[in-house]
Design an enzyme around this catalytic site. Sequence first.
Site, PDB file in Angstrom:
ATOM      1  N   THR A 156      97.679  -0.491  85.788  1.00 34.04           N
ATOM      2  CA  THR A 156      97.130   0.737  86.342  1.00 34.04           C
ATOM      3  C   THR A 156      96.597   0.459  87.733  1.00 34.04           C
ATOM      4  O   THR A 156      95.940  -0.554  87.939  1.00 34.04           O
ATOM      5  CB  THR A 156      95.949   1.235  85.487  1.00 34.04           C
ATOM      6  OG1 THR A 156      96.411   1.410  84.159  1.00 34.04           O
ATOM      7  CG2 THR A 156      95.398   2.546  86.006  1.00 34.04           C
ATOM      8  N   ARG A 183     103.293   6.456  73.505  1.00 38.10           N
ATOM      9  CA  ARG A 183     101.866   6.105  73.621  1.00 38.10           C
ATOM     10  C   ARG A 183     101.341   6.528  75.003  1.00 38.10           C
ATOM     11  O   ARG A 183     101.969   6.285  76.020  1.00 38.10           O
ATOM     12  CB  ARG A 183     101.692   4.606  73.427  1.00 38.10           C
ATOM     13  CG  ARG A 183     100.248   4.098  73.548  1.00 38.10           C
ATOM     14  CD  ARG A 183      99.912   3.643  74.949  1.00 38.10           C
ATOM     15  NE  ARG A 183      98.583   3.036  75.043  1.00 38.10           N
ATOM     16  CZ  ARG A 183      98.001   2.731  76.202  1.00 38.10           C
ATOM     17  NH1 ARG A 183      98.615   2.960  77.338  1.00 38.10           N
ATOM     18  NH2 ARG A 183      96.797   2.190  76.211  1.00 38.10           N
ATOM     19  N   VAL A 184     100.184   7.155  75.016  1.00 39.12           N
ATOM     20  CA  VAL A 184      99.516   7.507  76.269  1.00 39.12           C
ATOM     21  C   VAL A 184      98.117   6.915  76.230  1.00 39.12           C
ATOM     22  O   VAL A 184      97.438   7.002  75.199  1.00 39.12           O
ATOM     23  CB  VAL A 184      99.444   9.042  76.453  1.00 39.12           C
ATOM     24  CG1 VAL A 184      98.674   9.413  77.713  1.00 39.12           C
ATOM     25  CG2 VAL A 184     100.844   9.644  76.493  1.00 39.12           C
ATOM     26  N   GLY A 207      92.257  -0.968  82.191  1.00 42.41           N
ATOM     27  CA  GLY A 207      92.072  -1.883  81.070  1.00 42.41           C
ATOM     28  C   GLY A 207      92.557  -1.221  79.785  1.00 42.41           C
ATOM     29  O   GLY A 207      93.418  -0.333  79.830  1.00 42.41           O
ATOM     30  N   GLY A 209      93.272   1.110  77.353  1.00 40.80           N
ATOM     31  CA  GLY A 209      93.139   2.564  77.427  1.00 40.80           C
ATOM     32  C   GLY A 209      92.554   3.205  76.191  1.00 40.80           C
ATOM     33  O   GLY A 209      91.814   4.195  76.289  1.00 40.80           O
TER      34      GLY A 209
HETATM   35  N1  ASP Z   1      94.437   1.782  81.135  1.00 41.42           N
HETATM   36  C1  ASP Z   1      95.871   1.602  81.076  1.00 41.42           C
HETATM   37  C2  ASP Z   1      96.366   2.134  79.779  1.00 41.42           C
HETATM   38  O1  ASP Z   1      95.770   1.845  78.752  1.00 41.42           O
HETATM   39  C3  ASP Z   1      96.332   0.187  81.220  1.00 41.42           C
HETATM   40  C4  ASP Z   1      95.659  -0.686  82.277  1.00 41.42           C
HETATM   41  O2  ASP Z   1      94.793  -0.226  83.005  1.00 41.42           O
HETATM   42  O3  ASP Z   1      96.014  -1.889  82.347  1.00 41.42           O
HETATM   43  O4  ASP Z   1      97.387   2.798  79.756  1.00 41.42           O
END
Ligand code: ASP
Length: 294
Positions: A156, A183-184, A207, A209
């Site tokens: 992200t 998946r979201v 991180g 999610g």
């Molecule tokens: N927050 C993002 C998600 O869970 C992944 C990430 O930030 O590494 O889709």
Amino acid sequence: MRTVVSTWLRPGKVALQGALVSGQQGGSLLDVLVAGLAAAEDDPDLIAIGRGSLPNTDGELELDASIMRGDTLAAGAVCGVRGLLPCIQVARWVMEKTPHVMLCGDQARRFGIENGLKPQSLWTDELVRRWANFQENPERERAYVHSREDEPPHDTVTMLAHDAGEFVAASSTSGMPYKRPGRVGDSPIIGAGIYADNEAGCAGATGLGEELWKACASFSAVEHMRSGASAQEACEAVARQMRRRQPASRETICVVLALDKNGGFGAGVTTGTFDLWVAQGDAMTCHHFEQVQD
Ligand code: ASP
């Protein structure tokens, strides 16, 4: 003075440089964040977001993005978008051209195409190689993704901007590497992945999610600032509460970042370490954050 911040060492730098170019050309806060995230989405060398990012377990890249402005609380988001860049632009169009907040999947893609984007393959040679590795041995490939120190598996880029009392927040992601199809995570969810309110500040997340979503991490940080906390205090409060209430956030990194009304920035980290790029005026610096103290 305008402040723009962007997450993670490699993709964050690309995004912030894109944002600064847009700012030098007179871009508004919205323009600057869209330009920054579009630059990172388009970069084939970044596995974090957009072109060349890691797919789901069907071998599809499903992208999510969101944007929110703090003056009107207007927001737009897309999730599960395939074969279209820049996703952050589609999220901005959702905010500006529809009465809705989120469009998903094929219909988000259709909306982006109706507004002028061309469908395209987002695969790169490196991605073909990685996908072949995953098909051969999923566990080995997952372990490889999580062990790389040069390219941590953070998927992200979240950007925040503040100028003269105006706040904007935006995020773009390919989600977790090798996630379940459909998946979201938190990134396109207003209140979880981003939040902005000119009365209080703005915040974003990156991180794990699932945990950030359950914590309503970005909204929560903004509410701490509304009660008088600085950006750093707000982010630490959210990270601490997550560690206390959500054990998974002690195992896998969750980060909340924020900008406050006094021009301050901050980040709270539940475990591990995090790098945040910060531009104040035209000067770019990278700031390193460690896990919050309980
Ligand atoms: N927050 C993002 C998600 O869970 C992944 C990430 O930030 O590494 O889709």
